[in-house]
Design a protein around this motif. Structure first.
Motif, PDB file in Angstrom:
ATOM      1  N   ARG A   1       0.842  -1.193   0.000  1.00 40.61           N
ATOM      2  CA  ARG A   1       0.000   0.000   0.000  1.00 40.61           C
ATOM      3  C   ARG A   1       0.882   1.250   0.000  1.00 40.61           C
ATOM      4  N   SER A   2       0.407   2.299  -0.684  1.00 41.24           N
ATOM      5  CA  SER A   2       1.130   3.570  -0.691  1.00 41.24           C
ATOM      6  C   SER A   2       0.179   4.695  -1.059  1.00 41.24           C
ATOM      7  N   ASN A   3       0.630   5.949  -0.871  1.00 40.53           N
ATOM      8  CA  ASN A   3      -0.174   7.093  -1.298  1.00 40.53           C
ATOM      9  C   ASN A   3       0.379   7.714  -2.583  1.00 40.53           C
ATOM     10  N   PHE A   4       1.231   6.946  -3.309  1.00 37.59           N
ATOM     11  CA  PHE A   4       1.761   7.463  -4.576  1.00 37.59           C
ATOM     12  C   PHE A   4       1.849   6.383  -5.658  1.00 37.59           C
ATOM     13  N   GLY A   5       1.521   5.132  -5.355  1.00 39.23           N
ATOM     14  CA  GLY A   5       1.597   4.053  -6.344  1.00 39.23           C
ATOM     15  C   GLY A   5       0.410   3.132  -6.240  1.00 39.23           C
ATOM     16  N   ASN A   6       0.467   2.024  -6.955  1.00 37.31           N
ATOM     17  CA  ASN A   6      -0.623   1.061  -6.945  1.00 37.31           C
ATOM     18  C   ASN A   6      -0.705   0.340  -5.599  1.00 37.31           C
ATOM     19  N   ASP A   7      -1.945   0.102  -5.126  1.00 40.69           N
ATOM     20  CA  ASP A   7      -2.185  -0.754  -3.970  1.00 40.69           C
ATOM     21  C   ASP A   7      -2.389  -2.170  -4.487  1.00 40.69           C
ATOM     22  N   LEU A   8      -1.586  -3.113  -3.994  1.00 41.72           N
ATOM     23  CA  LEU A   8      -1.562  -4.448  -4.577  1.00 41.72           C
ATOM     24  C   LEU A   8      -1.732  -5.532  -3.531  1.00 41.72           C
TER      25      LEU A   8
END
Length: 434
Positions: free
Chosen positions: A413-420
């Motif tokens: 999880r991140s606030n700048f990339g894909n959530d996987l």
């Protein structure tokens, strides 16, 4: 690029070279040769969990449509041959590698796992793909020169083998063990064959994520130069230095120290400390990075407890050749935690069930957290985390002896990339042919 079937291509390559050698040299060349066939059955599911920006990858031929997941299943075959060397001051030999990947299940809206080669026009996975490569080798004392198909495993460049078929390169590599405890490597690579491709291409830099790396549009490189030295001071301490240069893109220096401190019976503390300095190579990139990483692992019987820290500084994130494995302590299943200004830490636990009488069964879990990523306009508010779990078993006896099964699970999880959310199930078996 070879279009011959797997076994046929490798056999012809190996036999052709051997027949060209003088008959008097055949004994050692053939007697010391070995061949194996590795089978890999690989299922992978990558589920995109975020809503809105950034959007998941699109579907080829369907503008505005995005994948909800990437999901594929495939069977791989890897045929390896390694000859011995002819007699004489300089021995001559040959290695060969043949690969074949076969689609078992896929779909245009589910590609993107990099298990299979995708048609650039239709966006559909091809039914099969593969290649055959040959490596000529010369040996004098404990120094070996290899030219042809290579899969280097050096700090500045580590070929990736985390999918159905391995990533390989074309080039030359000189390796020497002539000085006790000192390992030297040097060479040049010209082309790369990616793990989901049957074509050799020029190389490019990995600029994904929030690295802040900018390069001249369309620029590729046909030259990666490297040199590396590793010295084993004693059974506990090893130090190493490596240099890498992707022409037109970047230069990189890496130093590494590995130390294992015995503490008591079946107890030890391992320290793995790494530092890399990367700069641009001319005016075609803006690479400027300092990367520090340290991993400490306490082992107690079948248990291993690890803690790591990694920090990026400079004008960009960490630079490496596209798709290779970066030499970073926090490079894991999905992320590398190497964005501009990123600081990250890791906690890890491993257990080998052989300690309680179940040899072949292993377990690993880890959690990583990164922050201070330069996300937008210099605002260091980017954050990400990843959790991994691996469990694997290798059959120890019976008709299925040496069959390996591994399940790899990851959440990122991140606030700048894909959530996987990701799962990989791999069944493998290697049989020696001779």
């Amino acid at each position: 690029m070879s279009k011959a079937p797997l076994a046929h291509a490798v056999a012809l390559a190996a036999v052709g070279v051997s027949l060209s050698l003088p008959n008097i040299a055949h004994a050692d060349f053939i007697k010391d040769s070995k061949a194996s066939l590795e089978l890999r059955n690989f299922y992978m599911n990558r589920d995109y969990r975020q809503d809105g920006s950034p959007n998941p990858p699109g579907v080829t031929g369907k503008p505005g449509e995005f994948r909800s997941k990437s999901e594929e299943w495939a069977q791989g075959f890897l045929l390896r041959y390694e000859s011995g060397y002819t007699d004489g001051t300089v021995g001559v030999g040959v290695d060969a590698l043949g690969t074949l990947g076969v689609k078992l299940d896929s779909g245009r809206g589910r590609t993107g796992t990099q298990l299979l080669q995708v048609d650039r026009e239709t966006g559909r996975a091809q039914d099969s793909y593969g290649d055959a490569g040959v490596t000529a080798k010369l040996k004098a004392s404990k120094t070996i020169l290899k030219v042809g198909t290579l899969a280097p495993k050096l700090p500045v460049l580590q070929a990736n083998d985390s999918r159905l078929l391995p990533q390989v390169f074309q080039g030359g590599q000189l390796s020497s063990l002539d000085i006790d405890n000192l390992t030297l490597d040097a060479g040049q690579l010209k082309r790369v064959n990616y793990r989901d491709s049957s074509d050799y291409e020029e190389m490019v830099i990995n600029g994904g994520g929030r690295r802040g790396i900018v390069t001249t549009a369309g620029l590729t490189s046909d030259e990666f130069n490297f040199a590396s030295g590793s010295y084993k001071w004693n059974d506990q301490l090893t130090t190493a230095y490596s240099y890498g240069n992707l022409d037109e893109f970047y230069k990189q220096h890496i130093v590494n120290l590995t130390h294992v401190l015995p503490l008591a019976d079946k107890q030890s503390l391992k320290s793995d400390i790494r530092y890399a300095r990367s700069t641009d190579d001319g005016s075609h990139s803006n690479v400027d990075n300092k990367a520090f990483g340290a991993m400490f692992t306490y082992s107690l019987g079948g248990h291993a407890f690890g803690a790591g820290y990694q920090r990026m500084s400079g004008d960009t994130g960490f630079a490496y050749v596209n798709v290779t494995d970066p030499f970073l302590v926090n490079y894991v299943q999905i992320g590398d935690f190497a964005a501009k200004d990123e600081k990250s830490w890791q906690l890890r636990y491993d257990y080998n069930f052989a300690a309680i009488g179940i040899p072949g069964l292993t377990f690993m879990t880890r959690y990583l957290n990164g922050d201070d990523v330069d996300r937008v306009g210099g605002a260091n508010d980017g954050k990400e985390w990843e959790r991994n779990m691996d469990i694997g078993y290798i059959v120890q006896d019976g008709p299925l002896k040496n069959v390996g099964v591994k399940w790899r699970n990851a959440t990122a999880r991140s606030n700048f990339g894909n959530d996987l959310d990701e799962n990989r199930l791999i069944v493998s078996y290697t049989v020696g042919l001779w």
